[in-house]
Write an enzyme that holds these catalytic residues in place. Structure first.
Site, PDB file in Angstrom:
ATOM      1  N   HIS A  17     -13.036   2.499  -0.282  1.00 48.66           N
ATOM      2  CA  HIS A  17     -13.589   1.808   1.237  1.00 48.66           C
ATOM      3  C   HIS A  17     -13.900   0.565   0.411  1.00 48.66           C
ATOM      4  O   HIS A  17     -13.996  -0.499   1.000  1.00 48.66           O
ATOM      5  CB  HIS A  17     -13.995   2.097   2.171  1.00 48.66           C
ATOM      6  CG  HIS A  17     -13.362   3.357   2.616  1.00 48.66           C
ATOM      7  ND1 HIS A  17     -13.786   3.998   3.844  1.00 48.66           N
ATOM      8  CD2 HIS A  17     -12.281   3.082   2.776  1.00 48.66           C
ATOM      9  CE1 HIS A  17     -13.464   4.937   4.303  1.00 48.66           C
ATOM     10  NE2 HIS A  17     -11.440   4.435   3.483  1.00 48.66           N
ATOM     11  N   ARG A  68      -2.765  -1.878  -3.073  1.00 50.96           N
ATOM     12  CA  ARG A  68      -3.597  -1.406  -2.894  1.00 50.96           C
ATOM     13  C   ARG A  68      -4.094  -0.028  -4.174  1.00 50.96           C
ATOM     14  O   ARG A  68      -2.828   0.399  -4.422  1.00 50.96           O
ATOM     15  CB  ARG A  68      -3.453  -1.202  -1.593  1.00 50.96           C
ATOM     16  CG  ARG A  68      -4.675   0.394  -1.326  1.00 50.96           C
ATOM     17  CD  ARG A  68      -4.640   0.961  -0.147  1.00 50.96           C
ATOM     18  NE  ARG A  68      -6.117   1.682  -0.108  1.00 50.96           N
ATOM     19  CZ  ARG A  68      -6.410   2.991   0.391  1.00 50.96           C
ATOM     20  NH1 ARG A  68      -5.294   3.719   1.196  1.00 50.96           N
ATOM     21  NH2 ARG A  68      -7.614   3.959   0.246  1.00 50.96           N
ATOM     22  N   GLU A  96      -8.061  -5.368   5.586  1.00 54.90           N
ATOM     23  CA  GLU A  96      -8.372  -4.796   3.416  1.00 54.90           C
ATOM     24  C   GLU A  96      -6.920  -5.430   2.751  1.00 54.90           C
ATOM     25  O   GLU A  96      -7.180  -5.539   1.638  1.00 54.90           O
ATOM     26  CB  GLU A  96      -7.802  -3.526   3.464  1.00 54.90           C
ATOM     27  CG  GLU A  96      -9.317  -2.631   3.933  1.00 54.90           C
ATOM     28  CD  GLU A  96      -9.274  -1.204   3.891  1.00 54.90           C
ATOM     29  OE1 GLU A  96      -9.796  -1.065   2.935  1.00 54.90           O
ATOM     30  OE2 GLU A  96      -8.652  -0.838   4.952  1.00 54.90           O
ATOM     31  N   ARG A 154     -12.253  15.569   7.794  1.00 53.38           N
ATOM     32  CA  ARG A 154     -13.644  15.055   6.316  1.00 53.38           C
ATOM     33  C   ARG A 154     -14.692  16.049   6.809  1.00 53.38           C
ATOM     34  O   ARG A 154     -15.172  15.188   7.845  1.00 53.38           O
ATOM     35  CB  ARG A 154     -12.833  14.162   5.437  1.00 53.38           C
ATOM     36  CG  ARG A 154     -11.563  14.522   4.801  1.00 53.38           C
ATOM     37  CD  ARG A 154     -11.295  13.224   3.484  1.00 53.38           C
ATOM     38  NE  ARG A 154     -10.424  12.659   4.444  1.00 53.38           N
ATOM     39  CZ  ARG A 154     -10.235  10.914   3.706  1.00 53.38           C
ATOM     40  NH1 ARG A 154     -11.068  10.694   3.108  1.00 53.38           N
ATOM     41  NH2 ARG A 154      -9.588  10.085   4.795  1.00 53.38           N
ATOM     42  N   ASN A 185       0.940  -1.050  -0.485  1.00 52.34           N
ATOM     43  CA  ASN A 185       0.165  -0.057  -0.076  1.00 52.34           C
ATOM     44  C   ASN A 185       0.646   1.641   0.200  1.00 52.34           C
ATOM     45  O   ASN A 185       1.422   1.909   1.143  1.00 52.34           O
ATOM     46  CB  ASN A 185      -0.908   0.447   1.932  1.00 52.34           C
ATOM     47  CG  ASN A 185      -2.094   1.242   1.343  1.00 52.34           C
ATOM     48  OD1 ASN A 185      -1.426   1.842   0.473  1.00 52.34           O
ATOM     49  ND2 ASN A 185      -2.654   1.053   2.522  1.00 52.34           N
TER      50      ASN A 185
END
Length: 375
Positions: free
Chosen positions: A159, A70, A363, A220, A9
């Protein structure tokens, strides 16, 4: 014989990595190299970082059979993971305007890995791919059609690897085929998103063209009036770059109470900090609104799934998010909800028509599983 898959990743200044033995799906080694290319760092670039990872693999005598990467944004081009080819790389480059912070870093990680492991199959697993089953009524914005047709302005969602993974885990736990289930999955961490899953497929999700839309997150803002941009630009003379930084880096939980970590927020809230109390309440309120919205979209819901750092570890957020939803058949058992569990756990009451599950996401393992399909 072991079958080892390296999962990478790559971010703009970091690389997370794990090696899985896919015969047992166990992690053999994992780590993080950060501050790549930063002032004072001993690691000047991604090539040096990956060389360091390779050295650790040699030291641990770990041969690698494939690499899974990823990849954040696959746009409309990728509905599933893809074996990396020059055409796949070109398509990812074309999508840099949609993900200017993530896709260049993902591409750099792939390019360096290809130089260091030229003979290994390498697979890109896209955060957006799972959401490519959304219908136009969910992914289109009510803006001029030309913006969609010429500039790909639409909802993509993110996601996806996590939402798909916990949905599959839920199906196994409930001992029902995934294609028979309607689920609402809630990935709540520093970044947060909700997804409506109908018969195993994503039909709506809260993040949009970018990961800024939807739920309140660590830094965010989530959903806001789009005209806020015009107001701040006009009244405070803020540039587009100022606005982007404000809404992505200084807003959300941090914007409300000065702290972006939910654990710290809950500690402050318990001590009576009113801004922290508001941040916690507003976060859960937004989650509850999306549960209601996606319940309406799905019509019937078999289970609600909480995952991610907050979703898995905060009984209080789960309780606040599900409070007063008995009319929808959603009712928590307070004792079950408060019990910590490392695996999958159910926290709904005996009377609840809708099951409420806590499922740890993984993940990296999901990326390794996608990669395995290409071997």
């Amino acid at each position: 014989m072991s079958l080892n898959i390296l999962v990478l990743n790559a971010g703009s200044s970091s690389i997370k990595y794990q090696v899985f033995d896919m015969s047992t799906q166990q992690v053999l080694i994992k780590g993080l190299i950060d501050r790549i290319g930063e002032i004072g760092s001993t690691i000047p670039n991604h090539h040096a970082a990956l060389e360091q990872i390779v050295a650790q693999l040699h030291q641990a005598h770990l041969p690698i059979q494939a690499i899974g990467h990823r990849a954040v944004h696959g746009g409309e081009a990728f509905h599933d993971a893809a074996l990396i080819t020059p055409d796949v790389m070109a398509a990812m480059r074309q999508m840099i305007p949609l993900a200017p912070l993530h896709n260049p870093a993902n591409l750099e990680g792939i390019e360096v890995a290809q130089r260091l492991f030229p003979d290994l199959p390498q697979v890109a697993v896209f955060d957006t791919a799972f959401h490519q089953t959304m219908p136009p009524v969910a992914y289109r914005y009510a803006v001029p059609t030309a913006l969609y047709e010429q500039h790909q302005v639409r909802r993509y969602g993110f996601h996806g690897t996590s939402h798909q993974y916990v949905a599959e885990q839920a199906a196994q736990y409930l001992q029902q085929p995934l294609h028979t289930l309607n689920l609402i999955t809630l990935h709540l961490g520093n970044g947060c998103s909700a997804t409506a899953i109908e018969q195993g497929k994503s039909i709506d999700t809260s993040m949009g063209l970018t990961p800024l839309e939807g739920l309140v997150m660590g830094t965010r803002c989530g959903d806001i009036d789009p005209a806020l941009h015009f107001y701040l630009s006009r009244e405070l003379n803020m540039s587009p770059q100022d606005l982007e930084a404000l809404l992505n880096k200084q807003s959300g939980l941090k914007g409300i109470c000065g702290v972006g970590d939910m654990r710290e927020i809950q500690r402050l809230a318990a001590e009576g900090d009113e801004n922290a109390q508001l941040a916690e309440a507003l976060f859960a309120y937004r989650v509850k609104k999306y549960i209601g919205a996606y319940y309406a979209v799905l019509g019937t819901v078999d289970a609600i799934i909480f995952t991610g750092g907050i979703g898995e570890n905060s009984p209080r957020i789960r309780a606040l998010s599900c409070a007063k939803l008995q009319g929808l058949g959603i009712e928590l058992d307070n004792e079950k909800n408060s019990l910590a569990s490392k695996g999958i756990s159910a926290c709904h009451s005996a009377n609840s028509r809708v099951k409420v599950l806590v499922i740890p996401t993984n993940e990296e393992l999901a990326i390794a599983r996608h990669t395995l399909k290409f071997l």
